[in-house]
Scaffold this active site. Structure first.
Site, PDB file in Angstrom:
ATOM      1  N   LYS A  91     -19.854 -27.461  79.710  1.00  0.00           N
ATOM      2  CA  LYS A  91     -20.122 -27.314  78.272  1.00  0.00           C
ATOM      3  C   LYS A  91     -21.191 -26.244  78.054  1.00  0.00           C
ATOM      4  O   LYS A  91     -22.292 -26.334  78.574  1.00  0.00           O
ATOM      5  CB  LYS A  91     -20.580 -28.647  77.678  1.00  0.00           C
ATOM      6  N   GLY A 110     -23.471 -22.613  71.794  1.00  0.00           N
ATOM      7  CA  GLY A 110     -23.375 -21.278  71.220  1.00  0.00           C
ATOM      8  C   GLY A 110     -24.571 -20.399  71.506  1.00  0.00           C
ATOM      9  O   GLY A 110     -24.425 -19.210  71.796  1.00  0.00           O
ATOM     10  N   GLY A 129     -22.826 -22.520  67.428  1.00  0.00           N
ATOM     11  CA  GLY A 129     -23.743 -22.782  66.324  1.00  0.00           C
ATOM     12  C   GLY A 129     -24.395 -21.574  65.692  1.00  0.00           C
ATOM     13  O   GLY A 129     -24.354 -21.416  64.468  1.00  0.00           O
ATOM     14  N   ASP A 134     -20.955 -31.289  72.681  1.00  0.00           N
ATOM     15  CA  ASP A 134     -21.375 -32.155  73.778  1.00  0.00           C
ATOM     16  C   ASP A 134     -20.531 -33.426  73.809  1.00  0.00           C
ATOM     17  O   ASP A 134     -20.138 -33.906  74.875  1.00  0.00           O
ATOM     18  CB  ASP A 134     -22.853 -32.518  73.635  1.00  0.00           C
ATOM     19  N   LYS A 175     -26.546 -34.419  73.282  1.00  0.00           N
ATOM     20  CA  LYS A 175     -26.226 -34.036  74.668  1.00  0.00           C
ATOM     21  C   LYS A 175     -26.463 -35.200  75.620  1.00  0.00           C
ATOM     22  O   LYS A 175     -25.581 -35.580  76.386  1.00  0.00           O
ATOM     23  CB  LYS A 175     -27.087 -32.832  75.056  1.00  0.00           C
TER      24      LYS A 175
END
Length: 265
Positions: free
Chosen positions: A7, A10, A42, A161, A219
């Site tokens: 993951k 941005g 993001g 996440d 997260k």
């Protein structure tokens, strides 16, 4: 086949070095691990919303999403960012296949319990893993944007996440959160030091005392939820550190490993 769900948020994606993508391609070609990349976007979403004078705010790290915000989120994530990641992998002689969670009903979603406050923010209730498996069998690295869909065709903004955790759960995969810091940091005597291993109880305590805050909250919550539901292992590692991904899959001590209480030493 061992899956590794990777993951990338941005803010990290914007600056990741070429070597990061080289490591992913090398991992796939070695054959022991199969990488699946899930990304956010993001900062670019914020930038576009601001230019269009559309207000946005966050609650506990989750973006409040109305119809207008949802359109921008999907356009940025499933369009601009997703295809940029695919191109980045192509530039290092890899082959990637970019999709959204909407494609093939990959991420089946329902509204969060806080839907009245958060709007069209969803949680994943089912992952159509055959879509991922099909892409992998064709020799591609899956690159997934976290937009979900329900049985009526309604789209949902899924925190990256949380989406990554759901995908890792469905595949029985390890999960790596890529950061620009070496892991979870705690301050002792004015000096920040990395935690090598941390348990669910300590994570909850860190959230309570605000050692962990903002975007790190979903997260670590996604990490704990994943460990309870079939994810083999969760780690937070620095994507800017040379060979960090390869070091991780080769079993070296890197980043912060998040574990259940019974596993902590």
């Amino acid at each position: 086949m061992k899956y590794l769900v990777i993951k990338c948020g941005g803010s990290v994606l914007e600056n990741l070095p070429r070597s990061f993508y080289e490591d992913i391609v090398q991992m796939q070609q070695a054959g022991e691990w199969t990488p699946v990349l899930v990304h956010g976007g993001g900062p670019l979403i914020n930038q576009l919303l601001k230019s269009l004078n559309i207000e946005t705010k966050f609650i506990n790290g989750l973006r409040v999403t109305n119809h207008d915000v949802l359109d921008i989120v999907e356009m940025v994530l499933s369009g601009m960012v997703n295809k940029q990641v695919v191109r980045n992998i192509a530039e290092v002689q890899g082959s990637a296949f970019g999709i959204s969670g909407v494609d093939g009903n990959l991420l089946k979603a329902v509204p969060t319990s806080d839907a009245q406050t958060l709007g069209f923010v969803g949680e994943v209730v089912e992952v159509n893993q055959t879509v991922i498996e099909g892409i992998v069998k064709q020799g591609y690295i899956p690159v997934i944007s976290p937009i979900g869909i329900d049985s009526t065709g309604q789209r949902y903004n899924i925190n990256g996440d949380i989406a990554a955790s759901a995908i890792a759960k469905s595949l029985g995969a390890n999960l790596c959160f890529i950061s620009d810091i070496p892991g979870i940091l705690v301050e002792k005597n004015g000096v920040k030091t990395k935690v090598d291993k941390v348990s669910k109880a300590i994570i909850e305590e860190m959230i309570e005392n605000q050692t962990i805050y903002g975007g790190m909250i979903p997260k670590v919550k996604a990490a704990i939820d994943g460990l309870v539901h079939n994810i083999r292992e969760v780690a937070i590692i620095n994507g800017f550190e040379k060979s960090s991904l390869l070091d991780y899959v080769n079993g070296k001590q890197i980043g912060t490993k998040i574990v259940l209480e019974e596993e902590i030493a």
